[in-house]
Write an enzyme that holds these catalytic residues in place. Structure first.
Site, PDB file in Angstrom:
ATOM      1  CE  LYS A  97      -4.371   1.151   2.243  1.00 58.27           C
ATOM      2  NZ  LYS A  97      -5.148   1.479   1.070  1.00 58.27           N
TER       3      LYS A  97
HETATM    4  N1  PMP Z   1      -7.653  -2.278  -3.087  1.00 61.00           N
HETATM    5  C1  PMP Z   1      -7.125  -1.054  -2.948  1.00 61.00           C
HETATM    6  C2  PMP Z   1      -6.392  -0.456  -4.103  1.00 61.00           C
HETATM    7  C3  PMP Z   1      -7.278  -0.347  -1.743  1.00 61.00           C
HETATM    8  O1  PMP Z   1      -6.758   0.874  -1.601  1.00 61.00           O
HETATM    9  C4  PMP Z   1      -8.015  -0.943  -0.680  1.00 61.00           C
HETATM   10  C5  PMP Z   1      -8.231  -0.190   0.597  1.00 61.00           C
HETATM   11  N2  PMP Z   1      -7.242  -0.443   1.544  1.00 61.00           N
HETATM   12  C6  PMP Z   1      -8.526  -2.238  -0.861  1.00 61.00           C
HETATM   13  C7  PMP Z   1      -8.328  -2.866  -2.079  1.00 61.00           C
HETATM   14  C8  PMP Z   1      -9.240  -2.956   0.232  1.00 61.00           C
HETATM   15  O2  PMP Z   1      -8.313  -3.396   1.216  1.00 61.00           O
HETATM   16  P1  PMP Z   1      -8.746  -3.611   2.728  1.00 61.00           P
HETATM   17  O3  PMP Z   1      -9.907  -4.526   2.719  1.00 61.00           O
HETATM   18  O4  PMP Z   1      -7.540  -4.211   3.375  1.00 61.00           O
HETATM   19  O5  PMP Z   1      -9.083  -2.279   3.282  1.00 61.00           O
END
Ligand code: PMP
Length: 310
Positions: free
Chosen positions: A161
């Site tokens: 991320k």
């Molecule tokens: N894909 C992207 C590109 C994101 O930014 C997020 C948000 N964190 C998610 C998927 C979903 O991830 P999570 O369920 O861990 O929040």
């Protein structure tokens, strides 16, 4: 952000400080080059029993530290310490609403040019905002397949991320918004379905819940993992496999999931109705269960929730 509210305390430069003083120089490398990593964690407030349920905090910090490992840099806090700092920040801010935590690890260096070796010791900050629904969860979303492709693992790895990578999301989101859609869906460089701009994607075909594999340039979403586990536990068939673009046009149901978006169902993709254009029954089942689970209301999944009495 205009109008954005923040809780009064943040963690910054090793201590708890007033949010207003948690500031960096305009020369900061992270700001100039996107050399930073972030997280997004939700806490759900129970007004009756006066507690905050922080959902899957350990999994979030595990991914946060993995993102740093992918960049080849580190921060000085262990996963356990990061969790403790988060709980302590809750006790300082004493929220009376649902909240969103934003952990942030960044190249604080003021030197010219990004250099992950010179600047391998990243700084860490954490702040909190009140947060309701990020996208509507009760009405169906109208989405569009983006003309921007998802960044590939060998350019900027999606499983990390990384702040700079969100230019990709911002472009897709802007395009969708300019054209009057609620959100975008990315295809991979080779044309398979990846995910939304900040959400993972699920479709339902013939009673089977399907999501793209981790190898198709998606963020390894914690909500995605939660949804897969909940579905399996209630006896819904699941598949993790490549999804073709045209499968979106014939899917019976479709929804986004993510910490921010939670579970938000999709009624239309590229102008074609999803199923009958209404919330599908598998989506409804998972959505209803998810909202109970994250609040710490389902005994079986309580170990995912860190309960902080306020
Ligand atoms: N894909 C992207 C590109 C994101 O930014 C997020 C948000 N964190 C998610 C998927 C979903 O991830 P999570 O369920 O861990 O929040």
């Amino acid at each position: 952000m205009a109008g954005q509210k923040f809780f009064p305390y943040a963690f910054f430069e090793n201590k708890f400080v007033k949010f207003e003083i948690a500031k960096v120089s305009i020369a900061t490398n992270a700001l100039q080059y996107g050399t930073a990593v972030f997280g997004g964690i939700r806490g759900y407030y129970n007004a009756k029993q006066k507690y905050l349920s922080i959902f899957r905090i350990s999994d979030h910090y595990k991914r946060f530290l993995s993102s740093l490992k992918i960049l080849g840099v580190s921060i000085k806090y262990s996963q356990k310490k990061l969790e403790e700092i988060t709980v302590e920040l809750v006790k300082k801010n004493k929220p009376k609403t649902d909240v969103y935590f934003r952990p942030f690890a960044y190249a604080g260096s003021l030197n010219l040019s990004p250099n992950l070796n010179r600047d391998k010791n990243f700084s860490f900050a954490l702040y909190m905002i009140p947060l309701g629904d990020y996208l509507p969860t009760t009405k169906g979303l109208r989405v569009k397949i983006s003309s921007f492709r998802r960044i590939t693992d060998n350019s900027i790895p999606s499983r990390a991320k990384i702040s700079g990578a969100y230019i990709n999301s911002a472009l897709a989101r802007k395009e969708a918004d300019d054209l009057g859609f609620d959100e975008a869906i990315f295809l991979t460089e080779d044309g398979h379905v990846a995910e939304g701009s900040a959400e993972n994607l699920f479709i339902v075909r013939d009673e089977t819940l399907i999501t793209s594999p981790e190898s198709d340039d998606i963020l390894e979403g914690i909500t995605r993992r939660t949804v897969l586990k909940l579905a399996q536990d209630v006896g819904i068939k699941t598949q993790v496999r490549r999804i073709d673009r045209s499968e979106l046009y014939v899917a019976d149901e479709m929804f986004f999931c993510g910490t921010g978006v939670q579970i938000a169902w999709i009624s239309e993709v590229d102008g074609r109705k999803v199923g009958n254009g209404k919330r599908g029954k598998i989506t409804a089942k998972l959505q209803d269960l998810y909202f109970k689970v994250v609040k710490g209301e389902v005994e079986k999944y309580k170990s995912w929730c860190t309960i902080v009495k306020i």
